[in-house]
Design a protein around this motif. Structure first.
Motif, mmCIF file in Angstrom:
data_model
loop_
_atom_site.group_PDB
_atom_site.id
_atom_site.type_symbol
_atom_site.label_atom_id
_atom_site.label_comp_id
_atom_site.label_asym_id
_atom_site.label_seq_id
_atom_site.Cartn_x
_atom_site.Cartn_y
_atom_site.Cartn_z
ATOM 1 N N MET A 148 0.596 -0.992 -0.364
ATOM 2 C CA MET A 148 -0.196 0.077 -0.192
ATOM 3 C C MET A 148 0.867 1.068 0.248
ATOM 4 N N GLU A 149 0.899 2.738 -0.961
ATOM 5 C CA GLU A 149 1.038 3.859 -0.579
ATOM 6 C C GLU A 149 1.763 4.743 0.645
ATOM 7 N N PRO A 150 1.965 4.599 0.975
ATOM 8 C CA PRO A 150 2.701 4.905 2.067
ATOM 9 C C PRO A 150 2.425 6.474 2.638
ATOM 10 N N PHE A 151 2.374 7.439 1.371
ATOM 11 C CA PHE A 151 2.275 8.907 1.079
ATOM 12 C C PHE A 151 1.111 8.815 0.511
ATOM 13 N N VAL A 152 -0.401 9.614 1.566
ATOM 14 C CA VAL A 152 -0.779 10.084 1.665
ATOM 15 C C VAL A 152 -1.780 11.277 1.112
ATOM 16 N N LEU A 153 -2.415 12.033 -0.404
ATOM 17 C CA LEU A 153 -3.019 13.304 -0.492
ATOM 18 C C LEU A 153 -3.845 13.687 0.173
ATOM 19 N N LYS A 154 -3.017 14.939 1.597
ATOM 20 C CA LYS A 154 -4.612 14.978 2.494
ATOM 21 C C LYS A 154 -4.834 16.407 1.113
ATOM 22 N N ASN A 155 -4.545 17.174 0.850
ATOM 23 C CA ASN A 155 -4.911 18.448 -0.229
ATOM 24 C C ASN A 155 -4.533 17.508 -1.366
ATOM 25 N N GLN A 156 -4.618 19.438 -1.886
ATOM 26 C CA GLN A 156 -4.298 19.674 -3.126
ATOM 27 C C GLN A 156 -2.458 20.040 -2.789
ATOM 28 N N SER A 157 -1.853 20.667 -1.352
ATOM 29 C CA SER A 157 -0.916 20.897 -1.327
ATOM 30 C C SER A 157 0.430 20.056 -0.094
ATOM 31 N N PHE A 158 -0.029 18.616 -0.155
ATOM 32 C CA PHE A 158 0.581 18.056 0.730
ATOM 33 C C PHE A 158 0.485 16.632 0.724
ATOM 34 N N PHE A 159 1.302 16.354 0.978
ATOM 35 C CA PHE A 159 1.640 14.328 1.290
ATOM 36 C C PHE A 159 1.520 14.416 2.585
ATOM 37 N N THR A 160 0.925 13.162 3.257
ATOM 38 C CA THR A 160 1.596 12.620 4.768
ATOM 39 C C THR A 160 2.464 11.297 4.767
ATOM 40 N N ILE A 161 2.870 11.285 5.622
ATOM 41 C CA ILE A 161 2.834 9.295 5.533
ATOM 42 C C ILE A 161 2.176 8.709 6.667
ATOM 43 N N GLU A 162 0.783 8.443 6.457
ATOM 44 C CA GLU A 162 -0.223 8.321 7.193
ATOM 45 C C GLU A 162 -0.072 7.429 8.119
ATOM 46 N N ASN A 163 0.228 6.006 7.799
ATOM 47 C CA ASN A 163 0.038 5.284 8.752
ATOM 48 C C ASN A 163 0.784 5.232 10.019
ATOM 49 N N TRP A 164 1.874 6.462 9.497
ATOM 50 C CA TRP A 164 3.046 6.854 10.497
ATOM 51 C C TRP A 164 2.244 7.822 11.893
ATOM 52 N N ILE A 165 2.157 8.561 10.772
ATOM 53 C CA ILE A 165 0.750 10.260 11.600
ATOM 54 C C ILE A 165 -0.156 9.043 12.324
ATOM 55 N N LYS A 166 -0.913 7.932 12.474
ATOM 56 C CA LYS A 166 -2.002 7.253 13.476
ATOM 57 C C LYS A 166 -1.701 6.521 14.285
ATOM 58 N N GLN A 167 -0.281 5.878 13.654
ATOM 59 C CA GLN A 167 0.574 5.523 14.921
ATOM 60 C C GLN A 167 1.660 6.255 16.114
ATOM 61 N N PHE A 168 1.213 6.815 15.802
ATOM 62 C CA PHE A 168 2.123 7.705 16.575
ATOM 63 C C PHE A 168 1.539 9.186 16.869
ATOM 64 N N THR A 169 1.408 9.476 17.913
ATOM 65 C CA THR A 169 0.821 10.829 18.305
ATOM 66 C C THR A 169 1.157 11.790 18.717
ATOM 67 N N GLY A 170 1.116 12.694 18.160
ATOM 68 C CA GLY A 170 1.764 13.839 17.622
ATOM 69 C C GLY A 170 2.648 13.909 16.946
ATOM 70 N N LEU A 171 2.624 13.005 15.844
ATOM 71 C CA LEU A 171 4.242 13.365 14.743
ATOM 72 C C LEU A 171 3.526 13.943 13.848
ATOM 73 N N SER A 172 4.222 14.757 12.916
ATOM 74 C CA SER A 172 3.744 15.194 11.547
ATOM 75 C C SER A 172 5.284 15.035 10.934
ATOM 76 N N ALA A 173 4.349 14.195 9.442
ATOM 77 C CA ALA A 173 5.477 13.794 8.520
ATOM 78 C C ALA A 173 4.985 13.722 7.252
ATOM 79 N N GLY A 174 6.029 14.521 6.460
ATOM 80 C CA GLY A 174 5.530 14.240 4.862
ATOM 81 C C GLY A 174 6.019 15.090 4.461
#
Length: 275
Positions: A1-27
């Protein structure tokens, strides 16, 4: 599964890291949704490419709001395609966030275990490498063009973390959007360096396509270096997005050197509670 998920037109996040680690911002940002014009249209975040300073600052403010990290907590670098890393503390916050002149010099990788710092580097085809060791709350980011790749900046990060008491088995890595093997054509000089870096490899990460020209999978070279450095293959995520093929991104090669830069970022928000 693709780890980088488009949140809106301006950025992707490393979605499963964000869900797994509270307070992390990564993308990683895209090229869309900003104020830049012409060759830099529209979300250019690089100060050093010839864009108007006011446009870059406007774009950075927008991204700051989107990822919920104030600009004065960002740290940026004067990237030189080397392998020099720097451990960042809160004393470094703001360096490189509002101008290129006060960025951290001659550096292509950052790491920290402190909250309230957004580590950021610029890209337009080179490979962004994201690192996290959740147990020690260490995070890092590295810029791996072909020079940084064959110089093994990924290995340097893992060695640096070893000095912090972090075992490679504890490290997770995400390899981000960058130029794919079909779009990345190099000469024999680069291939010789890759061969020297990847000794005793049965399946090589390149193919001869013409006399003296090779297609090179730079992401896979980094993946192999990371595994050789002791990180389990199961701990590595790798994107399928190509900065040259996909129109979401700036590409130095596709755009013939006249283009903007995306920003890759990682940071713990200051409100984070310990896991």
């Amino acid at each position: 599964m693709e780890p980088f998920v488009l949140k809106n037109q301006s950025f992707f996040t490393i979605e499963n890291w964000i869900k797994q680690f509270t307070g992390l911002s990564a993308g990683m940002t895209t090229k869309h949704g900003g104020a830049s014009r012409g060759d830099y249209e529209t979300l250019n975040l690089g100060f050093h490419v010839g864009d108007e300073l006011s446009a870059v600052c406007t774009n950075r403010s927008k991204v700051s709001d989107l990822v919920e990290f104030p600009l004065n907590t960002w740290v940026g670098a004067e990237q030189t395609h080397g392998i020099h890393l720097k451990k960042i503390t809160k004393a470094d916050r703001g360096k490189g966030s509002h101008s290129y002149e006060n960025s951290i010099k001659d550096t292509d990788g950052f790491y920290t275990n402190e909250e309230g710092i957004l580590l950021s580097l610029c890209f337009a085809d080179c490979v962004p490498l994201f690192f996290i060791a959740p147990e020690s709350r260490m995070i890092g980011i590295a810029h791996a063009g072909w020079k940084g790749t064959v110089g093994q900046i990924a290995k340097e990060m893992i060695i640096a973390w070893g000095r912090e008491g972090i075992d490679p088995q504890q490290i997770l890595v995400a390899i981000g959007p960058s130029i794919c093997e079909k779009c990345y054509i190099v000469d024999k000089h680069v291939i010789n360096m890759v061969e020297n870096t990847l000794e005793d490899v049965e399946i090589l990460p390149y193919n001869l396509i013409n006399d003296g020209q090779y297609s090179l999978d730079l992401r896979d070279v980094n993946r192999r270096i990371i595994m050789k450095s002791g990180v389990p293959e199961s701990n590595i995520l790798m994107t399928r997005f190509c900065s040259s093929c996909d129109e979401e991104f700036f590409s130095h090669r596709r755009d013939q050197g006249r283009t903007g830069r995306m920003l890759s970022f990682i940071g713990w928000k200051e409100t984070t509670k310990r896991l």
